[in-house]
Design a protein around this motif. Structure first.
Motif, PDB file in Angstrom:
ATOM      1  N   MET B   7       0.833  -1.208   0.000  1.00 51.29           N
ATOM      2  CA  MET B   7       0.000   0.000   0.000  1.00 51.29           C
ATOM      3  C   MET B   7       0.860   1.247   0.000  1.00 51.29           C
ATOM      4  SD  MET B   7      -2.905  -0.655   2.868  1.00 51.29           S
ATOM      5  CE  MET B   7      -4.330  -1.687   2.510  1.00 51.29           C
ATOM      6  N   LEU B   9       0.647   4.826   1.176  1.00 50.21           N
ATOM      7  CA  LEU B   9      -0.114   5.724   2.046  1.00 50.21           C
ATOM      8  C   LEU B   9       0.485   7.122   1.957  1.00 50.21           C
ATOM      9  CD1 LEU B   9      -0.278   3.451   5.235  1.00 50.21           C
ATOM     10  CD2 LEU B   9      -2.061   3.751   3.508  1.00 50.21           C
ATOM     11  N   PHE B 148      -3.088   0.687  -3.933  1.00 53.97           N
ATOM     12  CA  PHE B 148      -2.560  -0.563  -3.362  1.00 53.97           C
ATOM     13  C   PHE B 148      -2.559  -1.653  -4.415  1.00 53.97           C
ATOM     14  CE2 PHE B 148      -7.112  -0.496  -2.403  1.00 53.97           C
ATOM     15  CZ  PHE B 148      -7.523  -1.734  -2.879  1.00 53.97           C
ATOM     16  N   PHE B 165     -10.126   1.367   2.593  1.00 54.74           N
ATOM     17  CA  PHE B 165      -8.814   1.989   2.399  1.00 54.74           C
ATOM     18  C   PHE B 165      -8.915   3.514   2.327  1.00 54.74           C
ATOM     19  CE2 PHE B 165      -5.539   3.842  -0.295  1.00 54.74           C
ATOM     20  CZ  PHE B 165      -4.386   3.363   0.312  1.00 54.74           C
ATOM     21  N   ALA B 174      -3.780   0.827   8.966  1.00 57.57           N
ATOM     22  CA  ALA B 174      -3.494   0.060   7.746  1.00 57.57           C
ATOM     23  C   ALA B 174      -3.251  -1.413   8.080  1.00 57.57           C
ATOM     24  CB  ALA B 174      -2.285   0.645   7.014  1.00 57.57           C
ATOM     25  N   THR B 200       6.742  -1.734   7.454  1.00 58.92           N
ATOM     26  CA  THR B 200       6.292  -0.367   7.158  1.00 58.92           C
ATOM     27  C   THR B 200       7.510   0.485   6.782  1.00 58.92           C
ATOM     28  OG1 THR B 200       6.578   0.553   9.377  1.00 58.92           O
ATOM     29  CG2 THR B 200       4.499  -0.571   8.942  1.00 58.92           C
TER      30      THR B 200
END
Lengths: 247, 247
Positions: B7, B9, B148, B165, B174, B200
């Motif tokens: 994803m 973000l 994503f 999302f 998330a 992450t």
């Protein structure tokens, strides 16, 4: 693709199917994929179909013709002594139609002519039964452990069915559940489309139950589709928050 | 099969992958499918893989070897001037590995050796980027319209991603969303299995972010898995009831 569901409930049977058919993305149309045969007071049989449209229409056409010419040597689903024999006959017809199309071609072309069907109903003196018929003509039956069948594009709409299905649910509740499952699928796969046809059957009535077509602009459908998006977001927000172990 | 998500973000990147690998239903094992390379202060690159395990391990092995022998003539992902060039190099390596396996076989055997990858990261002076790489070696990039990517068994877990999302969500939020999406998939497909690895990356830190492995018996995972089932049922019950038009 297509999406159809058949459910065996405590109070009877319920079916729903989409109506989109496509030969390529640039050639789409609306067709009915749900059909019911009825001998009032004696039997009701409902069939939904997914797969090659020429195959499924040929199968439905052959089955239907035979019911209207009962003197012919072919058995008809209106004479069959049990739902098991009905499923067997439909399965044999499906296999024969596919074989005829594949004839003279490589066996590898069989999937292109393939189709899958859900058939269910009740014959007087016996309980309602629900079957999933494969392109090979064989079939499996629903039971209390495995009370619904999906055919076509089954994956997007399965998680909600698995979580919310209850054998004791009302027809109204079942149709609401079916609409949520169809809505998730329609949002993800262009080859599944509105309107949606439904058919219910109440055990021991031997008369076809409620049926109808749900259009995309119907207020109830819109309220389920929009409401479900909101409901999911609210449900998601209520789940406990994740925290990193090292924070 | 496998299930991985990457994803993009507003605050950075997040990846999650399952760890199940199988060669038939009777031969399953746990492997890591998520890998991060880091040059502290300069670049961070994360890769997740789905598909033939020999192919994906060969690709990761080759990429990794080159980063350790930078004198070789092959470009390395730690030297590439942009994330676009990183994706190009990984795509080329993937295509080469598949071609080598297919060599001497029919072209029809290529899918058996296929793999798909999600790669993302940031190089100093440039924004974070996220790519989906196909077995043919070509790739597409995530954007604000399409933030994503999923690879492997993508369908069961997609509806919740589409609905919940938000590009502005926190990493904690998330990961909660990823867990719900993975849980729906794990419940439906035996070839996707726990534990789940996550990684992450926070924009402009040029250091790998939080990472970890979520086990099936972890209380938080259980609370999401059980809680989501209940939350769905509650959300479903709150939707307006269907009524038959003729009733």
């Amino acid at each position: 693709m297509t999406y159809c569901i058949g459910m065996l409930l405590e109070r009877g049977l319920v079916f729903m199917s989409d109506t989109r058919t496509n030969a390529g993305l640039d050639n789409i149309a609306t067709v009915r994929k749900l059909r019911t045969w009825e001998v009032p007071g004696e039997r009701v049989i409902t069939l939904t179909t997914a797969g090659n449209l020429a195959t499924t229409q040929a199968v439905v056409g052959l089955i239907d013709e035979r019911t209207k010419a009962p003197e012919s040597r072919n058995p008809t689903i209106l004479d069959a002594p049990s739902m098991f024999q009905v499923a067997k006959e439909v399965g044999k017809t499906l296999r024969d139609v596919i074989r005829e199309n594949v004839q003279g071609r490589s066996e590898a072309s069989a999937p292109a002519f393939g189709a899958t069907m859900i058939i269910g109903g009740q014959i007087k003196g016996k309980p309602p039964r629900l079957f999933l018929i494969y392109p090979e003509g064989n079939f499996i039956e629903a039971s209390t452990d495995n009370s619904f069948f999906q055919i076509g594009e089954t994956k997007y709409g399965k998680p909600i069915l698995v979580r919310a299905f209850e054998p004791a649910m009302s027809f109204e509740m079942a149709i609401k559940l079916l609409l949520v499952s169809f809505d998730s699928t329609i949002k993800s796969n262009l080859s599944v489309g509105l309107p949606l046809d439904y058919q219910t059957y109440t055990t021991d009535t031997f008369a076809s139950g409620r049926s109808g077509r749900i259009m995309g602009d119907e207020p109830y459908y819109r309220s389920v589709s929009d409401g479900w998006g909101e409901a999911l977001k609210t449900a998601f927000a209520k789940l406990p928050e994740f925290t990193f172990l090292d924070s």
